[in-house]
Write a protein that holds these residues in place. Structure first.
Motif: not given
Length: 440
Positions: A166, A169, A171-173, A176, A257, A382
């Motif tokens: 988590r 970056k 994974y977050r991208d 999104d 995820y 996170h």
């Protein structure tokens, strides 16, 4: 200003170099430059595997220092204490975690024990006024997961679960992009772990407890059994008494995820099928091959794992795939990409070439935890215990379906499986040896 009050109000942020990346004396010099009032004292419980990795990540942060270690295996305890001593850190050592929690100098606790201990240790640490970094999976049963959330709320402690992806970056991208809607309607999500490195575990006879091991403390609330080397240290993962196999070991990372990408709560139904197909006669209890279908509103999620095989979907040994009408996003620990859907040779969306991972998720996860220990802004975590407990609950549902051998239906209001006695019996782990599930 008292040290704990200082920690809670301080905005101090110093980026530390890693233990492995910096010379020991250079690292120590940075730590000595921090005011004693600003230092955060860590005690680590269970330090043979990921507990030690988590502690090492925390020690990269200059204001963090280790003051206590706990492990039921004296050989492990002595080894880790010696490693810290070489870096100038003298620590108190314990074989009973409760004595470590009595140490008033400890501000933060790392829990790296086998899964069946997570709930009890986390509850007791919160009750003792400690903030907690707890290894995944959060709990070893659905009821334990709920209990852990209740303990955090009751004692208002910072609790981060070690789902460090988590903090990456990439994974977050990827999430999104999934949320942007460019993939079109996503009707199927696949999550998987193919573990070619996992070979057969040969049967071994019960034997004497190794010298220096407090085996009764290791068992804790688990059923009393004779010592067997297959059940000790790393391989505890493959026995129902202590854990949930690959479903909870890797599943909490990948399914996490899948749920985040779909903004999903709990499934309506779960059906799992698999078994010991690769190594039918070895010592492992949990399935080496498993497929689980989770039904949500508007989409299905498929989990699958296999040991002894590396070539999983999309030629990856682990990952998550969001399969949409326009294209498929595939993400794993190394990066993410988008594969367009083709109709009559025409692509329905633009491809996205592989976006590679560029950071260290575990280091960033540890820093995020310490930042929140100081700020007390729980919303900045996170992976708070609420999120860790959610994905662990979903993974436990898959195991319950497999163990009962049938499709099960979840009632989110009653928090049970529609009056299914066999499934509901597995909602809570049975406690033994005088231990009781905490009430919160």
């Amino acid at each position: 200003m008292k040290r704990r009050a200082f920690l809670q109000s301080s905005s101090l942020y110093l980026a530390g170099a890693g233990l492995a990346a910096a010379l020991p004396m250079e690292l120590l010099a940075r730590k000595k430059a921090i005011s004693p009032n600003a230092k955060i004292n860590v005690g680590a419980i269970g330090i043979n595997g990921m507990g030690w990795a988590d502690l090492t990540a925390l020690l990269k942060i200059p204001e963090v220092q280790c003051v206590a270690l706990c492990d039921v295996d004296k050989s492990v305890l002595d080894k880790r204490a010696a490693e810290l001593a070489q870096k100038g850190m003298k620590v108190a050592t314990y074989s009973d975690y409760r004595k470590l929690l009595d140490n008033k100098d400890v501000d933060v606790v790392v829990i790296g024990t086998p899964d069946h201990w997570h709930c009890l240790v986390m509850h007791d640490a919160c009750a003792a006024g400690k903030d907690v970094y707890c290894e995944k999976p959060a709990g070893n049963s659905i009821v334990e997961c709920s209990t852990m959330v209740g303990a955090q709320q009751k004692y208002n402690r910072v609790v981060q679960v070690g789902q460090w992806q988590r903090s990456n970056k990439h994974y977050r991208d990827a999430m999104d992009f999934v949320h942007s809607g460019k993939l079109g309607q996503v009707r199927l999500v696949k999550a998987w772990a193919y573990q070619g490195w996992m070979k057969s575990i040969p049967m071994q006879p019960d034997g004497p407890v190794p010298a220096g091991v407090d085996y009764d403390m290791w068992l804790g609330p688990a059923v009393k059994r004779q010592f067997n080397p297959n059940r000790f240290h790393f391989n505890f993962r493959w026995y129902w008494d202590y854990a949930g196999g690959l479903m909870t070991d890797w599943g909490v990372h990948m399914i996490d995820y899948a749920l985040l990408g779909m903004k999903a709560n709990t499934p309506k139904s779960i059906v799992a099928s698999g078994g010991k197909f690769a190594y039918p006669d070895d010592a492992e209890e949990t399935p080496d091959t498993l497929q689980t279908v989770y039904e949500f509103n508007g989409f299905n999620m498929l989990w699958e794992h296999a040991t002894g095989i590396n070539d999983g979907p999309y030629s990856r040994d682990h990952g998550v795939a969001f399969i949409g009408n326009n294209g498929t996003l595939v993400v794993d620990r190394g990066g993410w990409e988008v594969i367009p859907e083709k109709i009559n040779g025409k692509e329905k969306m633009d491809a996205v070439t592989r976006q590679k991972r560029e950071d260290d998720g575990l280091t960033l996860h540890a820093q995020n935890f310490i930042d929140v220990v100081k700020s007390r802004k729980m919303e900045d975590l996170h992976c708070p215990i609420q999120d860790g407990a959610h994905v662990a609950t979903v993974c436990q549902m898959g195991n319950i379906s497999f163990r009962t051998g049938k499709k099960i239906y979840w009632d989110d209001v009653k928090r049970d499986f529609n009056d299914d006695k066999a499934a509901n019996k597995l909602l809570s782990a049975e406690y033994h040896n005088g231990y009781k599930l905490p009430k919160v």
